[in-house]
Write a protein that holds these residues in place. Structure first.
Motif, PDB file in Angstrom:
ATOM      1  N   LEU A  79      32.408  38.701  38.267  1.00  0.00           N
ATOM      2  CA  LEU A  79      33.094  38.749  39.635  1.00  0.00           C
ATOM      3  C   LEU A  79      33.548  37.483  39.943  1.00  0.00           C
ATOM      4  O   LEU A  79      33.031  36.477  39.794  1.00  0.00           O
ATOM      5  CB  LEU A  79      32.385  39.796  40.535  1.00  0.00           C
ATOM      6  CG  LEU A  79      32.567  41.209  40.227  1.00  0.00           C
ATOM      7  CD1 LEU A  79      31.779  41.952  41.268  1.00  0.00           C
ATOM      8  CD2 LEU A  79      34.024  41.678  39.805  1.00  0.00           C
ATOM      9  N   SER A  80      34.340  37.371  41.325  1.00  0.00           N
ATOM     10  CA  SER A  80      34.955  36.103  41.660  1.00  0.00           C
ATOM     11  C   SER A  80      33.835  35.137  42.026  1.00  0.00           C
ATOM     12  O   SER A  80      33.940  33.813  41.529  1.00  0.00           O
ATOM     13  CB  SER A  80      35.920  36.541  42.865  1.00  0.00           C
ATOM     14  OG  SER A  80      35.255  37.368  43.776  1.00  0.00           O
ATOM     15  N   SER A 117      42.886  42.385  38.787  1.00  0.00           N
ATOM     16  CA  SER A 117      42.294  42.126  40.229  1.00  0.00           C
ATOM     17  C   SER A 117      43.419  41.680  41.252  1.00  0.00           C
ATOM     18  O   SER A 117      44.258  40.761  40.586  1.00  0.00           O
ATOM     19  CB  SER A 117      40.965  41.293  40.159  1.00  0.00           C
ATOM     20  OG  SER A 117      40.822  40.834  41.521  1.00  0.00           O
ATOM     21  N   ILE A 118      42.968  41.852  42.354  1.00  0.00           N
ATOM     22  CA  ILE A 118      43.812  40.930  43.541  1.00  0.00           C
ATOM     23  C   ILE A 118      43.458  39.543  43.380  1.00  0.00           C
ATOM     24  O   ILE A 118      44.315  38.639  43.850  1.00  0.00           O
ATOM     25  CB  ILE A 118      43.652  41.499  44.995  1.00  0.00           C
ATOM     26  CG1 ILE A 118      41.860  41.501  45.247  1.00  0.00           C
ATOM     27  CG2 ILE A 118      44.144  42.733  45.236  1.00  0.00           C
ATOM     28  CD1 ILE A 118      41.478  41.974  46.596  1.00  0.00           C
ATOM     29  N   TYR A 142      37.920  32.862  38.379  1.00  0.00           N
ATOM     30  CA  TYR A 142      37.909  34.444  37.997  1.00  0.00           C
ATOM     31  C   TYR A 142      39.618  34.754  38.016  1.00  0.00           C
ATOM     32  O   TYR A 142      40.028  35.387  37.105  1.00  0.00           O
ATOM     33  CB  TYR A 142      37.528  35.137  39.538  1.00  0.00           C
ATOM     34  CG  TYR A 142      37.552  36.345  39.479  1.00  0.00           C
ATOM     35  CD1 TYR A 142      36.718  37.134  38.497  1.00  0.00           C
ATOM     36  CD2 TYR A 142      38.199  37.243  40.231  1.00  0.00           C
ATOM     37  CE1 TYR A 142      36.732  38.515  38.533  1.00  0.00           C
ATOM     38  CE2 TYR A 142      38.381  38.537  40.445  1.00  0.00           C
ATOM     39  CZ  TYR A 142      37.496  39.331  39.526  1.00  0.00           C
ATOM     40  OH  TYR A 142      37.493  40.531  39.636  1.00  0.00           O
ATOM     41  N   TYR A 169      42.942  45.900  40.439  1.00  0.00           N
ATOM     42  CA  TYR A 169      41.930  46.658  41.501  1.00  0.00           C
ATOM     43  C   TYR A 169      41.649  45.530  42.616  1.00  0.00           C
ATOM     44  O   TYR A 169      41.622  44.342  42.473  1.00  0.00           O
ATOM     45  CB  TYR A 169      40.449  46.767  40.815  1.00  0.00           C
ATOM     46  CG  TYR A 169      40.522  48.000  40.025  1.00  0.00           C
ATOM     47  CD1 TYR A 169      40.964  49.286  40.358  1.00  0.00           C
ATOM     48  CD2 TYR A 169      39.769  48.054  38.861  1.00  0.00           C
ATOM     49  CE1 TYR A 169      40.777  50.463  39.739  1.00  0.00           C
ATOM     50  CE2 TYR A 169      39.556  49.139  38.195  1.00  0.00           C
ATOM     51  CZ  TYR A 169      39.846  50.228  38.585  1.00  0.00           C
ATOM     52  OH  TYR A 169      39.815  51.645  37.855  1.00  0.00           O
ATOM     53  N   PRO A 170      41.833  46.451  44.011  1.00  0.00           N
ATOM     54  CA  PRO A 170      41.399  45.694  45.048  1.00  0.00           C
ATOM     55  C   PRO A 170      39.884  45.657  45.064  1.00  0.00           C
ATOM     56  O   PRO A 170      39.289  46.023  44.082  1.00  0.00           O
ATOM     57  CB  PRO A 170      41.995  46.480  46.305  1.00  0.00           C
ATOM     58  CG  PRO A 170      42.250  47.913  45.458  1.00  0.00           C
ATOM     59  CD  PRO A 170      42.230  47.772  44.091  1.00  0.00           C
ATOM     60  N   GLY A 171      39.249  45.293  46.439  1.00  0.00           N
ATOM     61  CA  GLY A 171      37.771  45.445  46.364  1.00  0.00           C
ATOM     62  C   GLY A 171      37.563  46.998  46.321  1.00  0.00           C
ATOM     63  O   GLY A 171      38.080  47.878  46.854  1.00  0.00           O
ATOM     64  N   GLY A 182      31.058  39.791  44.293  1.00  0.00           N
ATOM     65  CA  GLY A 182      32.551  39.721  44.455  1.00  0.00           C
ATOM     66  C   GLY A 182      32.662  39.188  45.916  1.00  0.00           C
ATOM     67  O   GLY A 182      31.789  39.198  46.816  1.00  0.00           O
ATOM     68  N   THR A 183      33.871  38.793  46.074  1.00  0.00           N
ATOM     69  CA  THR A 183      34.372  38.460  47.596  1.00  0.00           C
ATOM     70  C   THR A 183      34.449  39.510  48.508  1.00  0.00           C
ATOM     71  O   THR A 183      34.377  39.573  49.795  1.00  0.00           O
ATOM     72  CB  THR A 183      35.678  37.438  47.447  1.00  0.00           C
ATOM     73  OG1 THR A 183      35.618  36.478  46.416  1.00  0.00           O
ATOM     74  CG2 THR A 183      36.272  36.831  48.553  1.00  0.00           C
ATOM     75  N   THR A 184      34.820  40.573  47.763  1.00  0.00           N
ATOM     76  CA  THR A 184      35.082  41.828  48.803  1.00  0.00           C
ATOM     77  C   THR A 184      33.717  42.667  48.863  1.00  0.00           C
ATOM     78  O   THR A 184      33.536  43.692  49.674  1.00  0.00           O
ATOM     79  CB  THR A 184      36.037  42.927  48.132  1.00  0.00           C
ATOM     80  OG1 THR A 184      35.486  43.019  46.764  1.00  0.00           O
ATOM     81  CG2 THR A 184      37.173  42.103  48.142  1.00  0.00           C
ATOM     82  N   TRP A 279      43.891  35.402  48.431  1.00  0.00           N
ATOM     83  CA  TRP A 279      44.309  36.647  47.775  1.00  0.00           C
ATOM     84  C   TRP A 279      45.255  37.476  48.714  1.00  0.00           C
ATOM     85  O   TRP A 279      45.204  37.243  50.109  1.00  0.00           O
ATOM     86  CB  TRP A 279      43.105  37.728  47.823  1.00  0.00           C
ATOM     87  CG  TRP A 279      41.973  37.015  46.434  1.00  0.00           C
ATOM     88  CD1 TRP A 279      42.245  36.196  45.744  1.00  0.00           C
ATOM     89  CD2 TRP A 279      40.657  37.613  46.223  1.00  0.00           C
ATOM     90  NE1 TRP A 279      41.365  36.016  44.675  1.00  0.00           N
ATOM     91  CE2 TRP A 279      40.521  36.962  44.969  1.00  0.00           C
ATOM     92  CE3 TRP A 279      39.944  38.824  46.683  1.00  0.00           C
ATOM     93  CZ2 TRP A 279      39.264  37.173  44.353  1.00  0.00           C
ATOM     94  CZ3 TRP A 279      39.045  39.021  45.698  1.00  0.00           C
ATOM     95  CH2 TRP A 279      38.549  38.088  44.848  1.00  0.00           C
TER      96      TRP A 279
HETATM   97  C1  AKB Z   1      35.826  40.564  43.600  1.00  0.00           C
HETATM   98  O1  AKB Z   1      35.836  40.260  44.711  1.00  0.00           O
HETATM   99  O2  AKB Z   1      35.460  39.384  42.842  1.00  0.00           O
HETATM  100  C2  AKB Z   1      36.154  41.804  43.188  1.00  0.00           C
HETATM  101  C3  AKB Z   1      37.644  41.841  42.914  1.00  0.00           C
HETATM  102  C4  AKB Z   1      38.546  42.187  44.035  1.00  0.00           C
HETATM  103  O3  AKB Z   1      38.231  41.479  41.900  1.00  0.00           O
HETATM  104  N1  AKB Z   1      35.750  42.843  43.934  1.00  0.00           N
END
Ligand code: AKB
Length: 317
Positions: A79-80, A117-118, A142, A169-171, A182-184, A279
């Motif tokens: 993840l990010s 991903s977003i 990412y 995908y979003p969070g 992940g950032t979310t 994002w």
């Molecule tokens: C992240 O935050 O890295 C993931 C994503 C939105 O791809 N949840």
């Protein structure tokens, strides 16, 4: 006949997707593939589990042959925020792992679902109502791996006819397996801390709007897309999908409706904040709606209510 391999089956989405697919296609027909992390008892005892490191093409080939797999849900990825901490490893897992999966899919005629991903967008993308087809110049490793992955999947479809499909995908919010780096992730952590401690310190700033989705909708999106008539798809990989968009203060207010004493403060992490700011605020997911009938069930209030109910049971509180 669906004989499925889920890579990354121990992760946040993979663990629930595996069980969802086992319910749908039969336990023995869905192989959970994981690298090192130990699978849950539920995952291990309800159907086949195999150690699959996607950077090892032979390991993938062995499982595809052994179980006569025809569909791969390829969820193994960094993840990010973790990817930003180790960009070379992120490239190896997210891209070399993906091309191995695509190569094996080409050899054994498998369909492949790959989530983007977003994170595949960047600061030069329109951040409001982000179009399906738009500029994509992400500034994170990412994001670079996600855009490259989208292109690779398109390439394998166009060049070799591999049935590749995917969503951005979003969070993803769920109460089963926590996300990893992940950032979310704040949108999951807030619920655990609200129930356990009655307060949460958020690592993103007020006003940082991001697309989000509750897990049942994320699982449905993957399966609906994979089961859609190929003829109805104009796009194939990287469909924008969203269910809700909110900033930290919006989810705080929602949690407060159910846990009135809940409080939230902020300790902003510059890395995560800068990723989040690059994002989309919210994406236009009309192509997914038109081409394969995407329709999420959960909005912010419905998701929050269900999360708190289920987590209270899980945590015994
Ligand atoms: C992240 O935050 O890295 C993931 C994503 C939105 O791809 N949840």
């Amino acid at each position: 006949m669906n004989r499925v391999l889920v890579t990354g089956s121990v992760g946040q989405i993979g663990s629930e997707l595996t069980m969802f697919l086992r319910d749908r296609y039969g336990n023995e027909n869905v192989v959970a593939g994981g690298r090192k992390t130990k699978p849950s008892e539920e995952l291990k005892n309800s159907g086949p589990f195999e150690v699959v490191d996607c950077t090892d093409i032979e390991a993938i080939r062995r499982v595809i042959e052994k179980y006569k797999i025809d569909t791969i849900y390829h969820l193994a990825a960094l993840l990010s925020a973790v990817a930003e901490g180790n960009p070379q490893l992120a490239w190896n897992v997210n891209i070399n792992g993906l091309i191995n999966v695509l190569e094996v899919a080409r050899e054994y005629n498998c369909a492949v679902f790959t989530p983007s991903s977003i994170g595949a967008f960047g600061l030069t993308t329109p951040l409001d109502n982000t179009p399906q087809d738009t500029i994509q110049r992400p500034g994170t490793m990412y994001g670079v791996t996600k855009v490259s992955g989208e292109l690779l999947c398109d390439y394998y479809y166009q060049k070799y006819g591999v049935d590749t499909r995917g969503v951005r995908y979003p969070g993803i919010i769920s109460y089963v397996t926590p996300p990893g780096g992940g950032t979310t992730d704040y949108a999951v952590e807030i619920f655990y801390d609200a129930i356990r401690k009655g307060k949460y310190t958020c690592f993103l700033k007020k006003g940082t709007k991001l697309d989000m989705m509750y897990m049942p909708d994320a699982l449905k999106a993957a399966v609906d897309l994979m089961e859609a008539e190929a003829g109805s798809l104009k796009h194939r990989n990287a469909f924008n999908v969203s269910a809700m968009s909110f900033a930290p203060e919006d989810i705080e207010a929602e949690v407060k409706k159910i846990i009135p004493d809940f409080t939230m403060d902020y300790d902003v992490d510059p890395l995560w904040q800068s990723i989040a700011e690059s994002w989309p605020n919210y994406m236009d997911d009309s192509a997914a709606k038109e081409e394969w009938g995407w329709k999420p069930k959960y909005d912010l209030p419905a998701m929050s209510k269900d999360m708190i109910e289920k987590l209270r049971i899980k945590l015994g509180m």
